[in-house]
Write a protein that holds these residues in place. Structure first.
Motif, PDB file in Angstrom:
ATOM      1  N   ARG A  99       0.847  -1.200   0.000  1.00 15.49           N
ATOM      2  CA  ARG A  99       0.000   0.000   0.000  1.00 15.49           C
ATOM      3  C   ARG A  99       0.879   1.245   0.000  1.00 15.49           C
ATOM      4  N   ARG A 100       0.593   2.183  -0.899  1.00 14.86           N
ATOM      5  CA  ARG A 100       1.372   3.422  -0.970  1.00 14.86           C
ATOM      6  C   ARG A 100       1.120   4.314   0.236  1.00 14.86           C
ATOM      7  N   PHE A 101      -0.132   4.524   0.583  1.00 13.15           N
ATOM      8  CA  PHE A 101      -0.500   5.320   1.753  1.00 13.15           C
ATOM      9  C   PHE A 101      -1.790   4.741   2.302  1.00 13.15           C
ATOM     10  N   TYR A 102      -1.967   4.877   3.585  1.00 17.70           N
ATOM     11  CA  TYR A 102      -3.150   4.307   4.199  1.00 17.70           C
ATOM     12  C   TYR A 102      -3.966   5.391   4.890  1.00 17.70           C
ATOM     13  N   VAL A 103      -5.140   5.594   4.372  1.00 16.61           N
ATOM     14  CA  VAL A 103      -6.143   6.447   4.995  1.00 16.61           C
ATOM     15  C   VAL A 103      -7.381   5.571   5.127  1.00 16.61           C
ATOM     16  N   LYS A 104      -8.004   5.559   6.299  1.00 14.70           N
ATOM     17  CA  LYS A 104      -9.113   4.631   6.553  1.00 14.70           C
ATOM     18  C   LYS A 104     -10.264   4.784   5.577  1.00 14.70           C
ATOM     19  N   TRP A 105     -10.612   5.982   5.243  1.00 19.54           N
ATOM     20  CA  TRP A 105     -11.820   6.235   4.463  1.00 19.54           C
ATOM     21  C   TRP A 105     -11.555   6.309   2.960  1.00 19.54           C
ATOM     22  N   ILE A 106     -10.319   6.124   2.497  1.00 22.96           N
ATOM     23  CA  ILE A 106     -10.035   6.282   1.067  1.00 22.96           C
ATOM     24  C   ILE A 106     -10.717   5.185   0.241  1.00 22.96           C
ATOM     25  N   ASP A 107     -10.798   3.959   0.771  1.00 24.16           N
ATOM     26  CA  ASP A 107     -11.489   2.893   0.042  1.00 24.16           C
ATOM     27  C   ASP A 107     -12.985   3.190  -0.082  1.00 24.16           C
ATOM     28  N   LEU A 108     -13.569   3.731   0.974  1.00 24.33           N
ATOM     29  CA  LEU A 108     -14.984   4.110   0.911  1.00 24.33           C
ATOM     30  C   LEU A 108     -15.219   5.217  -0.110  1.00 24.33           C
ATOM     31  N   LEU A 109     -14.332   6.206  -0.120  1.00 25.87           N
ATOM     32  CA  LEU A 109     -14.473   7.323  -1.052  1.00 25.87           C
ATOM     33  C   LEU A 109     -14.329   6.860  -2.494  1.00 25.87           C
ATOM     34  N   VAL A 110     -13.324   6.044  -2.758  1.00 29.26           N
ATOM     35  CA  VAL A 110     -13.102   5.553  -4.123  1.00 29.26           C
ATOM     36  C   VAL A 110     -14.268   4.659  -4.564  1.00 29.26           C
ATOM     37  N   ALA A 111     -14.786   3.830  -3.658  1.00 25.81           N
ATOM     38  CA  ALA A 111     -15.931   2.981  -3.986  1.00 25.81           C
ATOM     39  C   ALA A 111     -17.182   3.819  -4.238  1.00 25.81           C
ATOM     40  N   PHE A 112     -17.379   4.877  -3.458  1.00 27.83           N
ATOM     41  CA  PHE A 112     -18.544   5.743  -3.650  1.00 27.83           C
ATOM     42  C   PHE A 112     -18.472   6.477  -4.991  1.00 27.83           C
ATOM     43  N   ILE A 113     -17.303   6.997  -5.335  1.00 30.20           N
ATOM     44  CA  ILE A 113     -17.137   7.671  -6.627  1.00 30.20           C
ATOM     45  C   ILE A 113     -17.348   6.681  -7.770  1.00 30.20           C
ATOM     46  N   GLY A 114     -16.818   5.471  -7.624  1.00 30.80           N
ATOM     47  CA  GLY A 114     -17.024   4.441  -8.645  1.00 30.80           C
ATOM     48  C   GLY A 114     -18.485   4.062  -8.798  1.00 30.80           C
ATOM     49  N   THR A 115     -19.209   4.030  -7.689  1.00 34.33           N
ATOM     50  CA  THR A 115     -20.631   3.712  -7.740  1.00 34.33           C
ATOM     51  C   THR A 115     -21.404   4.798  -8.481  1.00 34.33           C
ATOM     52  N   ILE A 116     -21.083   6.036  -8.201  1.00 33.54           N
ATOM     53  CA  ILE A 116     -21.740   7.138  -8.917  1.00 33.54           C
ATOM     54  C   ILE A 116     -21.425   7.063 -10.405  1.00 33.54           C
ATOM     55  N   LEU A 117     -20.183   6.773 -10.732  1.00 32.76           N
ATOM     56  CA  LEU A 117     -19.786   6.642 -12.142  1.00 32.76           C
ATOM     57  C   LEU A 117     -20.536   5.503 -12.830  1.00 32.76           C
ATOM     58  N   MET A 118     -20.697   4.383 -12.141  1.00 29.25           N
ATOM     59  CA  MET A 118     -21.416   3.245 -12.723  1.00 29.25           C
ATOM     60  C   MET A 118     -22.902   3.559 -12.903  1.00 29.25           C
ATOM     61  N   GLN A 119     -23.483   4.284 -11.957  1.00 31.88           N
ATOM     62  CA  GLN A 119     -24.896   4.643 -12.078  1.00 31.88           C
ATOM     63  C   GLN A 119     -25.136   5.602 -13.237  1.00 31.88           C
ATOM     64  N   VAL A 120     -24.234   6.550 -13.419  1.00 36.84           N
ATOM     65  CA  VAL A 120     -24.348   7.461 -14.563  1.00 36.84           C
ATOM     66  C   VAL A 120     -24.198   6.686 -15.866  1.00 36.84           C
ATOM     67  N   CYS A 121     -23.274   5.747 -15.876  1.00 35.15           N
ATOM     68  CA  CYS A 121     -23.064   4.938 -17.077  1.00 35.15           C
ATOM     69  C   CYS A 121     -24.278   4.046 -17.356  1.00 35.15           C
ATOM     70  N   ASN A 122     -24.892   3.502 -16.327  1.00 30.78           N
ATOM     71  CA  ASN A 122     -26.095   2.686 -16.507  1.00 30.78           C
ATOM     72  C   ASN A 122     -27.286   3.510 -16.978  1.00 30.78           C
ATOM     73  N   ALA A 123     -27.316   4.778 -16.628  1.00 29.47           N
ATOM     74  CA  ALA A 123     -28.444   5.628 -17.006  1.00 29.47           C
ATOM     75  C   ALA A 123     -28.432   5.962 -18.494  1.00 29.47           C
ATOM     76  N   THR A 124     -27.261   5.966 -19.125  1.00 25.03           N
ATOM     77  CA  THR A 124     -27.196   6.311 -20.544  1.00 25.03           C
ATOM     78  C   THR A 124     -27.685   5.185 -21.430  1.00 25.03           C
ATOM     79  N   GLU A 125     -27.345   3.949 -21.102  1.00 21.47           N
ATOM     80  CA  GLU A 125     -27.787   2.752 -21.826  1.00 21.47           C
ATOM     81  C   GLU A 125     -27.455   2.778 -23.312  1.00 21.47           C
ATOM     82  N   ILE A 126     -26.386   3.438 -23.696  1.00 24.18           N
ATOM     83  CA  ILE A 126     -25.996   3.446 -25.110  1.00 24.18           C
ATOM     84  C   ILE A 126     -25.321   2.133 -25.471  1.00 24.18           C
TER      85      ILE A 126
END
Length: 108
Positions: free
Chosen positions: A32-59
């Motif tokens: 691990r390069r650096f360890y912050v407790k909440w970084i995995d949660l933040l990255v997962a939340f941003i990824g979830t938002i990105l996936m939801q936007v991608c699912n909404a387009t349905e192209i």
């Protein structure tokens, strides 16, 4: 009813992405390069938002899967000192396992 469906879809996407980052953390914790407790949660939340936007387009139906693999691989490469091929292959294998489990639950 649509709000319940969207909420459930958001929650399941978040859990899938967060589980992948936990697998990364378990396998590559020494690198691990650096360890912050909440970084995995933040990255997962941003990824979830990105996936939801991608699912909404349905192209493109497979664009979401490609974006999922690329997003998780790139962010994991930033978080860990591991080769990109290892991270990319683990992400693809995880997506394959999740897809198989989804297929099995749909057939039941």
């Amino acid at each position: 009813m649509n709000i319940i469906y969207q909420s459930a879809e958001f929650l399941t996407s978040f859990i899938e992405i967060f589980l992948l980052y936990n697998v990364y953390r378990i396998l590559f914790q020494k690198n691990r390069r650096f360890y912050v407790k909440w970084i995995d949660l933040l990255v997962a939340f941003i990824g979830t938002i990105l996936m939801q936007v991608c699912n909404a387009t349905e192209i493109f139906s497979y664009f979401t899967m490609i974006l999922f693999v690329l997003y998780t691989s790139i962010t994991a490469k930033i978080l860990y000192k591991i080769g990109y091929v290892v991270i990319f292959s683990l992400s693809c294998f995880y997506l394959l396992c999740v897809g198989c489990i989804d297929f099995l639950t749909f057939t039941l």
